[in-house]
Design a protein around this motif. Structure first.
Motif, PDB file in Angstrom:
ATOM      1  N   ALA A  29       0.815  -1.220   0.000  1.00  0.00           N
ATOM      2  CA  ALA A  29       0.000   0.000   0.000  1.00  0.00           C
ATOM      3  C   ALA A  29       0.843   1.260   0.000  1.00  0.00           C
ATOM      4  CB  ALA A  29      -0.933  -0.005   1.211  1.00  0.00           C
ATOM      5  N   SER A  30       2.085   1.162   0.449  1.00  0.00           N
ATOM      6  CA  SER A  30       2.964   2.326   0.518  1.00  0.00           C
ATOM      7  C   SER A  30       3.712   2.597  -0.785  1.00  0.00           C
ATOM      8  CB  SER A  30       3.989   2.147   1.650  1.00  0.00           C
ATOM      9  OG  SER A  30       3.368   2.319   2.909  1.00  0.00           O
ATOM     10  N   THR A  31       3.585   1.698  -1.770  1.00  0.00           N
ATOM     11  CA  THR A  31       4.349   1.862  -3.007  1.00  0.00           C
ATOM     12  C   THR A  31       3.685   2.853  -3.955  1.00  0.00           C
ATOM     13  OG1 THR A  31       3.212   0.023  -4.114  1.00  0.00           O
ATOM     14  CG2 THR A  31       5.236  -0.502  -2.871  1.00  0.00           C
ATOM     15  N   LEU A  32       4.512   3.479  -4.797  1.00  0.00           N
ATOM     16  CA  LEU A  32       4.010   4.385  -5.830  1.00  0.00           C
ATOM     17  C   LEU A  32       3.143   3.617  -6.824  1.00  0.00           C
ATOM     18  CD1 LEU A  32       4.004   7.152  -7.255  1.00  0.00           C
ATOM     19  CD2 LEU A  32       6.122   6.455  -8.404  1.00  0.00           C
ATOM     20  N   HIS A 110       1.223  10.577   1.743  1.00  0.00           N
ATOM     21  CA  HIS A 110       0.446   9.401   1.355  1.00  0.00           C
ATOM     22  C   HIS A 110      -0.993   9.555   1.854  1.00  0.00           C
ATOM     23  CE1 HIS A 110       4.180   7.334   0.298  1.00  0.00           C
ATOM     24  NE2 HIS A 110       3.459   6.339  -0.187  1.00  0.00           N
ATOM     25  N   ALA A 111      -1.131   9.941   3.115  1.00  0.00           N
ATOM     26  CA  ALA A 111      -2.471  10.156   3.681  1.00  0.00           C
ATOM     27  C   ALA A 111      -3.183  11.279   2.948  1.00  0.00           C
ATOM     28  CB  ALA A 111      -2.367  10.473   5.168  1.00  0.00           C
ATOM     29  N   ALA A 112      -2.479  12.379   2.702  1.00  0.00           N
ATOM     30  CA  ALA A 112      -3.088  13.547   2.068  1.00  0.00           C
ATOM     31  C   ALA A 112      -3.524  13.254   0.634  1.00  0.00           C
ATOM     32  CB  ALA A 112      -2.105  14.718   2.093  1.00  0.00           C
ATOM     33  N   ASN A 113      -2.629  12.686  -0.166  1.00  0.00           N
ATOM     34  CA  ASN A 113      -2.944  12.449  -1.573  1.00  0.00           C
ATOM     35  C   ASN A 113      -4.070  11.440  -1.747  1.00  0.00           C
ATOM     36  OD1 ASN A 113      -0.983  14.239  -2.490  1.00  0.00           O
ATOM     37  ND2 ASN A 113       0.594  12.673  -2.605  1.00  0.00           N
ATOM     38  N   ASN A 114      -4.032  10.374  -0.956  1.00  0.00           N
ATOM     39  CA  ASN A 114      -5.085   9.363  -1.084  1.00  0.00           C
ATOM     40  C   ASN A 114      -6.436   9.886  -0.604  1.00  0.00           C
ATOM     41  OD1 ASN A 114      -4.119   6.457  -1.969  1.00  0.00           O
ATOM     42  ND2 ASN A 114      -2.427   7.427  -0.894  1.00  0.00           N
ATOM     43  N   PHE A 138      -6.595   3.047   5.085  1.00  0.00           N
ATOM     44  CA  PHE A 138      -5.668   1.912   5.177  1.00  0.00           C
ATOM     45  C   PHE A 138      -4.274   2.293   4.695  1.00  0.00           C
ATOM     46  CE2 PHE A 138      -3.537  -1.819   3.439  1.00  0.00           C
ATOM     47  CZ  PHE A 138      -3.507  -2.638   4.567  1.00  0.00           C
ATOM     48  N   VAL A 139      -4.201   2.998   3.572  1.00  0.00           N
ATOM     49  CA  VAL A 139      -2.893   3.442   3.061  1.00  0.00           C
ATOM     50  C   VAL A 139      -2.202   4.326   4.089  1.00  0.00           C
ATOM     51  CG1 VAL A 139      -1.729   4.841   1.303  1.00  0.00           C
ATOM     52  CG2 VAL A 139      -3.511   3.224   0.632  1.00  0.00           C
ATOM     53  N   ALA A 140      -2.970   5.216   4.706  1.00  0.00           N
ATOM     54  CA  ALA A 140      -2.390   6.102   5.718  1.00  0.00           C
ATOM     55  C   ALA A 140      -1.839   5.299   6.898  1.00  0.00           C
ATOM     56  CB  ALA A 140      -3.436   7.104   6.187  1.00  0.00           C
ATOM     57  N   THR A 152      -0.310  11.468  14.289  1.00  0.00           N
ATOM     58  CA  THR A 152      -0.809  12.815  13.986  1.00  0.00           C
ATOM     59  C   THR A 152      -0.347  13.302  12.611  1.00  0.00           C
ATOM     60  OG1 THR A 152       1.024  13.725  15.300  1.00  0.00           O
ATOM     61  CG2 THR A 152      -1.144  13.595  16.365  1.00  0.00           C
ATOM     62  N   ASP A 153       0.682  12.681  12.037  1.00  0.00           N
ATOM     63  CA  ASP A 153       1.043  12.987  10.649  1.00  0.00           C
ATOM     64  C   ASP A 153      -0.100  12.613   9.715  1.00  0.00           C
ATOM     65  OD1 ASP A 153       3.580  13.708  11.537  1.00  0.00           O
ATOM     66  OD2 ASP A 153       4.499  11.803  10.969  1.00  0.00           O
ATOM     67  N   LEU A 154      -0.763  11.513  10.038  1.00  0.00           N
ATOM     68  CA  LEU A 154      -1.886  11.061   9.212  1.00  0.00           C
ATOM     69  C   LEU A 154      -3.062  12.022   9.333  1.00  0.00           C
ATOM     70  CD1 LEU A 154      -1.924   7.229  10.032  1.00  0.00           C
ATOM     71  CD2 LEU A 154      -0.333   8.543   8.600  1.00  0.00           C
ATOM     72  N   LEU A 155      -3.337  12.460  10.564  1.00  0.00           N
ATOM     73  CA  LEU A 155      -4.432  13.418  10.761  1.00  0.00           C
ATOM     74  C   LEU A 155      -4.147  14.718  10.024  1.00  0.00           C
ATOM     75  CD1 LEU A 155      -5.109  12.859  14.584  1.00  0.00           C
ATOM     76  CD2 LEU A 155      -6.325  11.857  12.632  1.00  0.00           C
ATOM     77  N   GLY A 156      -2.919  15.190  10.097  1.00  0.00           N
ATOM     78  CA  GLY A 156      -2.530  16.386   9.357  1.00  0.00           C
ATOM     79  C   GLY A 156      -2.675  16.178   7.861  1.00  0.00           C
ATOM     80  N   GLY A 157      -2.303  14.988   7.399  1.00  0.00           N
ATOM     81  CA  GLY A 157      -2.442  14.672   5.978  1.00  0.00           C
ATOM     82  C   GLY A 157      -3.891  14.652   5.542  1.00  0.00           C
ATOM     83  N   PHE A 158      -4.761  14.074   6.369  1.00  0.00           N
ATOM     84  CA  PHE A 158      -6.185  14.040   6.026  1.00  0.00           C
ATOM     85  C   PHE A 158      -6.756  15.455   5.911  1.00  0.00           C
ATOM     86  CE2 PHE A 158      -6.652   9.666   8.235  1.00  0.00           C
ATOM     87  CZ  PHE A 158      -6.264   9.018   7.074  1.00  0.00           C
ATOM     88  N   LEU A 159      -6.391  16.312   6.839  1.00  0.00           N
ATOM     89  CA  LEU A 159      -6.892  17.695   6.806  1.00  0.00           C
ATOM     90  C   LEU A 159      -6.383  18.439   5.577  1.00  0.00           C
ATOM     91  CD1 LEU A 159      -6.566  18.662  10.586  1.00  0.00           C
ATOM     92  CD2 LEU A 159      -8.686  18.299   9.300  1.00  0.00           C
ATOM     93  N   TRP A 160      -5.095  18.296   5.289  1.00  0.00           N
ATOM     94  CA  TRP A 160      -4.510  18.954   4.130  1.00  0.00           C
ATOM     95  C   TRP A 160      -5.133  18.402   2.842  1.00  0.00           C
ATOM     96  CZ3 TRP A 160      -2.898  22.907   1.899  1.00  0.00           C
ATOM     97  CH2 TRP A 160      -2.076  22.885   0.776  1.00  0.00           C
ATOM     98  N   GLY A 161      -5.313  17.102   2.770  1.00  0.00           N
ATOM     99  CA  GLY A 161      -5.932  16.501   1.590  1.00  0.00           C
ATOM    100  C   GLY A 161      -7.363  16.968   1.392  1.00  0.00           C
TER     101      GLY A 161
END
Length: 197
Positions: A29-32, A110-114, A138-140, A152-161
């Motif tokens: 899931a982490s791969t490009l 990854h979290a933000a883009n997905n 799941f990817v996040a 919290t990196d994931l939460l930040g990514g979700f908000l930014w995304g």
């Protein structure tokens, strides 16, 4: 409990699971390649379902990811300057399943883009959210599993995304409105034919 305590506890709980099939899924899931395949399938789905209307949804998705990734990597990550757990924690206290250079941690792109793709797709057709939002989550989480992000990196990514998705969707709607106005505008210099001629 402080944010640091929450991050450390959450990271160790997920990263320490050590279940081989789950590790393999996290690495995949982490791969490009996984991200590009998922985006390609979403694009094909909308092209099949929406035909020409899919252009504006796909445009919003491309714009959202481009904005999310570029600004996130070049501006937001350096602004936070947060160290990844695989460099912050003592060796032997975590599992690192992928190669990672010393880049910044907040937010998880990854979290933000997905999440960006999932929310744009959701706005394009509500039923896609049932598949893509859980997939984005799941990817996040996989980024904690492989050892390179704090919770919290994931939460930040979700908000930014989410912000990028909303902005790109609004811009695509404006572009669609402008395109429709241009198509409806009569050709310049055209004159009405006199009645009865």
């Amino acid at each position: 409990m402080t944010v640091a305590d929450f991050d450390t506890a959450g990271f160790k709980a997920i990263n320490g699971l050590g279940f081989a099939p789950l590790d393999a899924a996290w690495i995949m899931a982490s791969t490009l390649e996984f991200g590009l395949t998922a985006a390609g399938l979403v694009t094909l789905y909308f092209a099949w379902r929406k035909r020409w209307d899919a252009v504006w949804i796909i445009l919003a998705g491309v714009l959202a990811v481009a904005l999310c990734d570029a600004v996130g990597a070049r501006l937001i990550k350096p602004m936070f300057g947060r160290v990844r757990p695989c460099f912050a924690l003592p060796p032997g206290t975590f599992r690192l399943l992928v190669h990672m250079g010393p880049t910044n941690s907040m937010p998880s792109l990854h979290a933000a883009n997905n999440m960006t793709v999932a929310l744009v797709a959701l706005l394009g057709e509500r039923r896609t959210g049932w598949v893509l939002i859980p997939l984005a989550i799941f990817v996040a989480i996989s980024r904690i599993g492989v050892g390179v992000h704090w919770p919290t990196d994931l939460l930040g990514g979700f908000l930014w995304g989410a912000l990028c998705a909303a902005l790109a969707w609004g811009l695509s709607r404006l572009a669609l409105f402008g395109w429709q106005k241009v198509r409806r505008k009569p050709a310049s210099g055209a004159s009405a034919t006199p009645a009865g001629s």
